[in-house]
Design an enzyme around this catalytic site. Sequence first.
Site, PDB file in Angstrom:
ATOM      1  N   CYS A 141       0.826  -1.218   0.000  1.00  0.00           N
ATOM      2  CA  CYS A 141       0.000   0.000   0.000  1.00  0.00           C
ATOM      3  C   CYS A 141       0.857   1.264   0.000  1.00  0.00           C
ATOM      4  CB  CYS A 141      -0.918   0.006   1.205  1.00  0.00           C
ATOM      5  SG  CYS A 141      -2.069  -1.383   1.239  1.00  0.00           S
ATOM      6  N   HIS A 148      -2.146   7.010   4.403  1.00  0.00           N
ATOM      7  CA  HIS A 148      -2.795   5.863   3.768  1.00  0.00           C
ATOM      8  C   HIS A 148      -4.014   5.484   4.599  1.00  0.00           C
ATOM      9  CE1 HIS A 148      -3.731   2.057   2.165  1.00  0.00           C
ATOM     10  NE2 HIS A 148      -3.190   1.357   3.145  1.00  0.00           N
ATOM     11  N   ASN A 151     -10.128   0.655   2.435  1.00  0.00           N
ATOM     12  CA  ASN A 151      -8.694   0.729   2.134  1.00  0.00           C
ATOM     13  C   ASN A 151      -8.501   0.468   0.633  1.00  0.00           C
ATOM     14  OD1 ASN A 151      -5.969   0.226   1.772  1.00  0.00           O
ATOM     15  ND2 ASN A 151      -5.750  -1.036   3.606  1.00  0.00           N
TER      16      ASN A 151
END
Length: 337
Positions: free
Chosen positions: A119, A259, A289
């Site tokens: 990520c 994030h 997410n």
Amino acid sequence: MAPGMLGRPVTISGLGTYLPASEIANAELPASLDTSDEWITQRTGIRSRRVAPVGVSASDLGVPAARAALSGAGLEPEKIDLVICATISPDNLMPATAARIAHEVGALNAGSCDLSAGCTGFVYALAMASGLVASGLREHVLVVGAEVISRILDWSDRGTAVLFGDGSGAVVVSPADGAGRILGFDLGSDGSGADLLSIPAGGSRMPATHETVTARQHYLHMNGREVYRFATRVISESAHRVLDRCGRAVDEIDLFVPHQANLRIIEAASARLGVAPDRVCTNLQRYGNTSCASIPLCLTEAEESGRLKTGDLVLLMGFGAGLTWGACLMEWSGSRR
Ligand code: UT7
């Protein structure tokens, strides 16, 4: 020049995003997951996510975001020198998803490659793009974070299936021609945690077989608790490193764009870092997410809502599989859509 700093000034010259239309609220998740809206909302902050239709891949989501970023930058696609696609859900293991995106948007003069850093991929790709433009090796680099994570989730695993969503975001990195520029980066990794968040099978370490498919090892697996601990620790450490390198202080940060993995991680890390809640950007409530797409999605929303103005100090922070982390500090350079 200190490590993590840039040469020729560079900036984000265009921004774009794309989200699939289909939205799935917590209460609409399959009953077989044995979860609840209450658990997901309290433990993660997530209320809904977007899911791409069957047959739609990461490049399909990346292309409209890339086109929007090019339009924001006022650039014809032929002017792009390189396309980097950061993703954990590529179209294929090979070829690169970026090659399809470059072809579809008409970036005929561009090289293309994918970047795998979990990520954190978007921040890593932004660092690579910034370095190439700062050195003069490239003039305009298109960075795309594109994810169809719904396709790599084990829909029988409530520990992961409720967390992720599909979407894409893109930026163009160009020489800075006025106010606002990217100031520096901190990038790091710790491969001792490689197995904490991975797709175990389908690569050379564990080639796909009937057995690996039966054992569902071609899906994303995560030790959530350990990744949670890692994330809350690493965010403030990495933020302080990039601030120190750039000679800036926490209280100068106008917008913190972390994030979007878990609201509890974001709140704990922001508090540890000392950034006030009104300076923290979140969108995981609506999108879950979205891995490599979460930061450009947040950044674009912040600009669209008038939250960003020229000269604002912006801190981007990625973390995820690898384990990896990455921070980017920049002065915002005005409207880019
Ligand atoms: O983007 C890449 C980076 N990823 C992350 O940063 C994710 C980091 N990790 C997290 O965000 C959190 O660890 C999770 C959201 C994944 C899990 O939250 P948690 O508070 O750490 O829960 P847990 O894993 O400790 O599980 C607590 C309980 C367990 O039940 P028992 O053993 O206490 O009876 C789980 O089985 O919650 C249960 N549980 C669920 N219950 C209902 C786990 N997932 C669910 C669920 N619905 N979806």
